[in-house]
Write an enzyme that holds these catalytic residues in place. Sequence first.
Site, PDB file in Angstrom:
ATOM      1  N   PHE A 164      -2.154   3.444 -21.818  1.00 36.39           N
ATOM      2  CA  PHE A 164      -1.966   4.279 -20.629  1.00 36.39           C
ATOM      3  C   PHE A 164      -1.534   3.476 -19.411  1.00 36.39           C
ATOM      4  CE2 PHE A 164      -6.219   2.715 -19.715  1.00 36.39           C
ATOM      5  CZ  PHE A 164      -6.190   2.565 -18.337  1.00 36.39           C
ATOM      6  N   LYS A 188       4.889   6.853 -29.905  1.00 31.24           N
ATOM      7  CA  LYS A 188       3.652   7.634 -29.733  1.00 31.24           C
ATOM      8  C   LYS A 188       3.009   7.115 -28.454  1.00 31.24           C
ATOM      9  CE  LYS A 188      -0.309   7.715 -29.972  1.00 31.24           C
ATOM     10  NZ  LYS A 188      -1.110   7.919 -28.724  1.00 31.24           N
ATOM     11  N   GLU A 191      -2.026   9.261 -24.982  1.00 32.48           N
ATOM     12  CA  GLU A 191      -2.342  10.682 -24.749  1.00 32.48           C
ATOM     13  C   GLU A 191      -2.912  10.902 -23.347  1.00 32.48           C
ATOM     14  OE1 GLU A 191      -3.690   8.433 -26.636  1.00 32.48           O
ATOM     15  OE2 GLU A 191      -5.667   8.962 -27.431  1.00 32.48           O
ATOM     16  N   SER A 241      -5.955  -1.684 -26.670  1.00 31.97           N
ATOM     17  CA  SER A 241      -7.206  -2.444 -26.708  1.00 31.97           C
ATOM     18  C   SER A 241      -7.313  -3.271 -27.997  1.00 31.97           C
ATOM     19  CB  SER A 241      -8.389  -1.478 -26.637  1.00 31.97           C
ATOM     20  OG  SER A 241      -8.350  -0.621 -27.768  1.00 31.97           O
ATOM     21  N   CYS A 296      -3.469  -5.902 -18.390  1.00 31.31           N
ATOM     22  CA  CYS A 296      -3.903  -6.898 -19.387  1.00 31.31           C
ATOM     23  C   CYS A 296      -3.714  -8.311 -18.850  1.00 31.31           C
ATOM     24  CB  CYS A 296      -3.166  -6.722 -20.697  1.00 31.31           C
ATOM     25  SG  CYS A 296      -1.440  -7.171 -20.576  1.00 31.31           S
ATOM     26  N   GLU A 395     -13.984  -7.147 -21.458  1.00 38.31           N
ATOM     27  CA  GLU A 395     -12.898  -6.595 -20.646  1.00 38.31           C
ATOM     28  C   GLU A 395     -13.405  -5.351 -19.916  1.00 38.31           C
ATOM     29  OE1 GLU A 395      -9.426  -4.844 -22.660  1.00 38.31           O
ATOM     30  OE2 GLU A 395      -8.168  -5.710 -21.084  1.00 38.31           O
TER      31      GLU A 395
END
Length: 495
Positions: A164, A188, A191, A241, A296, A395
Amino acid sequence: MTHEILDHIVAGRRHAEAGSTHRTNQNPATGDTVSVAPLDSISAASAAVDAAAKAFPAWSETPVGDRIQFLFKYKNILEAHVDELAEIVVEEHGKTRAEAIGSVRRGIDCIEHACAAPVLMMGRTLPQIAVSSSFCRTEDEGGVGIDSSVDRLPLGVCVGITPFNFPVMVPMWMWPMAIACGNTFVLKPSEKDPASAVRATELAQEAGLPPGVLNLVHGGPDVVNHLLEHDQVDAVSFVGSTRAGAAIYAKGAAHGKRVQCMCGAKNYSIVMPDANRGAAIDGVLGSTFGNTGQRCLAGSVLVCVGDSADWLVPGLVEAARGITVGPGCQAGTHMGPMQDRESLDRVMEYIGIGESDGAELLLDGRETQRPDSGFFVGPSIFDRVTPSMRIAQEEIFGPVLSIMRASTLDEGVSMVNTSEYGNMSVIFSDSGHAVRRFERTVQAGMLGVNVGVPAPMAAFPFSGWKNSFFGDLHTNGEDGARFFTKARVTVRRWI
Ligand code: NAD
């Protein structure tokens, strides 16, 4: 206002298929609904793979010089739509306008890099690599010469699974290079904020891309698992992740796919006593709190070496107090909200964990002045963090800085190297000797020297190590073209 469930894009057209479950996404600055994404449209995923498989023979036979013409056109279309895409990113992700525009621009960089496919895909030849012993005539009676070459060929249908936090940029790490190399693609997107990727994919169709070369299917883990098991999928590029990446890497490999997984991180910055003070404070601040820490490459742990803490810690706290928290669309906002309620709750929980583990909370983001609606939290700074604390190891993916102290550079580097992650690490110092020692001993795949966020430009690979990456070839750079092509060696003899 009710929202329609988002369409997929299959073979160049909108493809409506809601499935049985969906996710409602909110504008993180207001809590208003902005999109509803289907989560389990398995047959839409199959239709997207079928469309990509059908498009592959003609697209892979299209000369690479013709394939990249489409990318040149697409780049120009994107240039005219930067503001529009950035606005969607602000609305569905919560970035500030400047961050959103920057992220779209970094996506455009990837398209420019993919236009180098004719060079990046080029093979190699070595004439006269051997002489055939069974023919002792010709070639002046010395024997028939043998030549050898290696070509790089497209793989087939490639899938991209994206996170995201950079909803326009990260897909562009993948599909432009994949299709420039002759593959077809199924994206993909996350979401959690898929609308900007939908718009960017629609614009690609407007640039005249043949139907089926680039498809987009919405979904969550069920759709990802279907794609990983699908016979007609040849390669999977994942960003997200470590938890999801480790599972996707294992499953994809078990199903015979080529897989690369760019994963989670816990990044350390080291500041030496001789560092330029302004550059170090700005660099650490931008790295930790930029994108609200949802990056990240966020430098979420700071190691102060020697007496650098004396000026660095108060300097950082003062600068962080000056960060204005607010909606990304509002002028003067430095830091937007967390992307969703779950992310906000996670940050709040980690602030509590830091406190109960005994770290000293110098700045509490729960107390920051911020809007009442939406998913806002201010910057937090913990001091006296030790390597074993959870806020040093896990994280958080939010605006929380953990400060540790080391007496020497070597001690600082050994703190960095305790991390299970190895995405990036940076040093601030004026000493060539210290910097060189850092470069030789630190365990991370992307390094910064007097740079807070060492994000590689598209011509270089995004090179995480340890649990920040699973695979061999990274995304972007030459690695990108190698990941999306397979080598074929030919040995030739003319009798
Ligand atoms: P995420 O792992 O939750 O989701 C990423 C993608 O994987 C989404 O498309 C999601 O639908 C899918 N997914 C999630 N769980 C899955 C499962 N169990 N099985 C199959 N598919 C699954 O990540 P996120 O929260 O969207 O993004 C944040 C994470 O991404 C952070 O850890 C961040 O460090 C990482 N990230 C890494 C890089 C990098 O280059 N290393 C870049 C950006 C973000």
